[in-house]
Design a protein around this motif. Structure first.
Motif, PDB file in Angstrom:
ATOM      1  N   UNK A  53      51.964  59.367   7.509  1.00 15.93           N
ATOM      2  CA  UNK A  53      51.650  57.987   7.139  1.00 15.93           C
ATOM      3  C   UNK A  53      50.575  57.367   8.025  1.00 15.93           C
ATOM      4  N   UNK A  54      50.770  57.423   9.348  1.00 21.42           N
ATOM      5  CA  UNK A  54      49.928  56.648  10.256  1.00 21.42           C
ATOM      6  C   UNK A  54      48.451  56.993  10.128  1.00 21.42           C
ATOM      7  N   UNK A  55      48.118  58.289  10.177  1.00 24.51           N
ATOM      8  CA  UNK A  55      46.714  58.668  10.121  1.00 24.51           C
ATOM      9  C   UNK A  55      46.086  58.301   8.786  1.00 24.51           C
ATOM     10  N   UNK A  56      46.877  58.409   7.712  1.00 24.98           N
ATOM     11  CA  UNK A  56      46.369  58.025   6.395  1.00 24.98           C
ATOM     12  C   UNK A  56      46.118  56.523   6.337  1.00 24.98           C
ATOM     13  N   UNK A  96      42.263  66.678  11.465  1.00 23.05           N
ATOM     14  CA  UNK A  96      42.723  65.850  12.578  1.00 23.05           C
ATOM     15  C   UNK A  96      44.208  66.088  12.876  1.00 23.05           C
ATOM     16  N   UNK A  97      45.028  66.205  11.839  1.00 17.55           N
ATOM     17  CA  UNK A  97      46.463  66.403  12.024  1.00 17.55           C
ATOM     18  C   UNK A  97      46.761  67.755  12.667  1.00 17.55           C
ATOM     19  N   UNK A  98      46.034  68.783  12.250  1.00 16.03           N
ATOM     20  CA  UNK A  98      46.219  70.105  12.862  1.00 16.03           C
ATOM     21  C   UNK A  98      45.857  70.057  14.340  1.00 16.03           C
ATOM     22  N   UNK A  99      44.737  69.409  14.639  1.00 15.09           N
ATOM     23  CA  UNK A  99      44.300  69.299  16.037  1.00 15.09           C
ATOM     24  C   UNK A  99      45.348  68.596  16.890  1.00 15.09           C
ATOM     25  N   UNK A 100      45.964  67.573  16.357  1.00 17.06           N
ATOM     26  CA  UNK A 100      46.945  66.818  17.140  1.00 17.06           C
ATOM     27  C   UNK A 100      48.249  67.581  17.341  1.00 17.06           C
ATOM     28  N   UNK A 101      48.696  68.304  16.315  1.00 16.05           N
ATOM     29  CA  UNK A 101      50.007  68.950  16.371  1.00 16.05           C
ATOM     30  C   UNK A 101      49.966  70.378  16.894  1.00 16.05           C
ATOM     31  N   UNK A 109      39.131  59.846  15.983  1.00 17.78           N
ATOM     32  CA  UNK A 109      38.585  60.648  14.891  1.00 17.78           C
ATOM     33  C   UNK A 109      37.832  59.794  13.873  1.00 17.78           C
ATOM     34  N   UNK A 110      38.137  58.524  13.804  1.00 16.94           N
ATOM     35  CA  UNK A 110      37.315  57.625  12.985  1.00 16.94           C
ATOM     36  C   UNK A 110      35.887  57.610  13.512  1.00 16.94           C
ATOM     37  N   UNK A 111      35.764  57.606  14.830  1.00 13.00           N
ATOM     38  CA  UNK A 111      34.417  57.631  15.439  1.00 13.00           C
ATOM     39  C   UNK A 111      33.769  58.999  15.236  1.00 13.00           C
ATOM     40  N   UNK A 112      34.561  60.067  15.369  1.00  9.35           N
ATOM     41  CA  UNK A 112      34.010  61.412  15.167  1.00  9.35           C
ATOM     42  C   UNK A 112      33.471  61.575  13.752  1.00  9.35           C
ATOM     43  N   UNK A 113      34.185  61.015  12.774  1.00 10.65           N
ATOM     44  CA  UNK A 113      33.794  61.152  11.368  1.00 10.65           C
ATOM     45  C   UNK A 113      32.804  60.082  10.908  1.00 10.65           C
ATOM     46  N   UNK A 114      32.415  59.177  11.775  1.00  9.11           N
ATOM     47  CA  UNK A 114      31.514  58.091  11.375  1.00  9.11           C
ATOM     48  C   UNK A 114      30.208  58.662  10.803  1.00  9.11           C
ATOM     49  N   UNK A 115      29.792  58.201   9.616  1.00  7.37           N
ATOM     50  CA  UNK A 115      28.597  58.782   8.974  1.00  7.37           C
ATOM     51  C   UNK A 115      27.320  58.620   9.784  1.00  7.37           C
ATOM     52  N   UNK A 116      27.195  57.498  10.512  1.00  4.72           N
ATOM     53  CA  UNK A 116      25.949  57.220  11.227  1.00  4.72           C
ATOM     54  C   UNK A 116      25.996  57.619  12.694  1.00  4.72           C
ATOM     55  N   UNK A 159      49.161  66.096  21.452  1.00  8.22           N
ATOM     56  CA  UNK A 159      50.469  65.953  20.818  1.00  8.22           C
ATOM     57  C   UNK A 159      51.253  64.769  21.366  1.00  8.22           C
ATOM     58  N   UNK A 160      51.049  64.433  22.642  1.00  5.25           N
ATOM     59  CA  UNK A 160      51.775  63.322  23.251  1.00  5.25           C
ATOM     60  C   UNK A 160      50.950  62.038  23.249  1.00  5.25           C
ATOM     61  N   UNK A 161      49.763  62.098  22.665  1.00  5.10           N
ATOM     62  CA  UNK A 161      48.919  60.910  22.566  1.00  5.10           C
ATOM     63  C   UNK A 161      49.292  60.123  21.317  1.00  5.10           C
ATOM     64  N   UNK A 162      49.204  58.820  21.407  1.00  4.07           N
ATOM     65  CA  UNK A 162      49.548  57.960  20.276  1.00  4.07           C
ATOM     66  C   UNK A 162      48.729  58.325  19.042  1.00  4.07           C
ATOM     67  N   UNK A 163      49.385  58.371  17.891  1.00  3.99           N
ATOM     68  CA  UNK A 163      48.698  58.674  16.641  1.00  3.99           C
ATOM     69  C   UNK A 163      47.639  57.615  16.334  1.00  3.99           C
ATOM     70  N   UNK A 164      47.898  56.385  16.708  1.00  3.57           N
ATOM     71  CA  UNK A 164      46.920  55.319  16.480  1.00  3.57           C
ATOM     72  C   UNK A 164      45.656  55.584  17.285  1.00  3.57           C
TER      73      UNK A 164
END
Length: 309
Positions: free
Chosen positions: A243-246, A177-182, A138-145, A127-132
């Motif tokens: 906005x940011x995560x989208x 991802x948003x649920x995990x963060x908040x 999570x971009x890496x977690x969701x990476x297809x390969x 929750x206190x970690x930057x959204x960026x």
């Protein structure tokens, strides 16, 4: 801060009293910075935004008054309708699970559980970690390969999923991802609410033979109504401002399946330079958020008058 009315009494053989009005200038001076910040960064931008919403304006021209033309355009803008739909879907699927999971975690970590301090900190840190930063992880977690999520489901014989590149799964991926963060914020607020419930209520219920489940539904949930109301209002406001995560994870795609109202405001205002049209979007979003908040206050603000000695 109201002016104070003081009474002075003079005695010289006769008792006389007079009233004088005194103003607490020190008090006004102490609250002035807060009101000044609100006036400069909230009230004035709101008024300017309302004005621009009735104009055809970009950064390079003088605002041209066009009346309700921008609002009429909104009614015919299919992309804005899609963004509004996505925003409501995002809010629905983040707020409800967040409230449920946050309450369950708070109840579990409120007891004498081994490692509960570490668990609380671990859940709250996102929750206190930057959204960026969180979005990049999570971009890496969701990476297809190379993503860890696809590697995990591959063990069970499931083919890799294009989480952020499939219109059917992209919004779900952003929601998770948003649920995990908040979730940590919700848990902490519920923990504070749980610790404010008098233990005598549970002791009395135990003596009457009430089970833990009965105590939870008859004592815990009713006493947490003010806390739940607060979290619900804040979650609604935050969900409509997503906005940011989208912008980082999907850029509104694929096929506009994750674009939101704030994302569209950003695109129209700072990429297309249609500031008047973007302002109209912002005012509509403000009004919707205001109405939802007022509804929450009218129908959700129950139980805040509970007082147990």
């Amino acid at each position: 801060m109201k002016p104070t009315l003081s009474r002075s009494v003079e005695t010289d053989g006769k008792t006389r009293s007079k009233q004088r009005l005194s103003i607490d200038y020190v008090g006004y001076a102490m609250i002035a910075p807060g009101y000044l910040i609100y006036f400069l960064f909230i009230f004035i931008p709101l008024i300017v935004g309302v004005y621009y919403s009735f104009t055809n304006y970009n950064f390079y021209s003088t605002p041209e008054f066009v009346g309700l033309q921008n609002y009429a355009r909104l009614l015919q803008d299919a992309l804005f309708g899609k963004a509004m739909y996505n925003t409501f879907i995002y809010a629905l699927f983040t707020i409800v699970p967040q409230l449920f999971l946050g309450l369950i975690l708070a109840v579990l970590l409120n007891g004498k559980l081994f490692g509960r301090v570490f668990s609380r900190a671990s859940i709250y840190i996102p929750n206190v970690t930057s959204m960026v930063a969180v979005s990049m992880i999570w971009l890496w977690i969701y990476d297809p390969a190379l993503g860890i999520l696809n590697r995990m489901i591959k063990v069970f014989g499931v083919d890799p999923i294009q989480w952020l590149y499939n219109p059917n799964t992209a919004m779900m991926a952003v929601v998770i991802m948003s649920i995990w963060k908040s979730l940590g914020y919700t848990m902490i607020v519920y923990l504070a609410g749980l610790q404010s419930i008098p233990s005598s209520l549970y002791e009395a219920a135990h003596m009457d033979g009430a089970s833990k489940i009965r105590q939870f539904f008859s004592i815990t949930i009713p006493m947490l109504k003010p806390t739940t109301f607060f979290i619900l209002v804040m979650s609604c406001i935050n969900s409509f401002m997503v906005f940011e995560q989208v912008n980082i994870m999907t850029a509104g795609g694929p096929l506009n399946s994750t674009t939101t109202v704030v994302h569209q405001i950003y695109l129209r205002g700072f990429q297309d330079f249609q500031m008047g049209y973007a302002s109209a979007m912002a005012i509509v979003l403000f009004l919707i958020t205001l109405v939802i908040t007022l509804i929450n206050f009218k129908y959700g603000n129950q139980g805040d008058d509970l007082d147990v000695d």
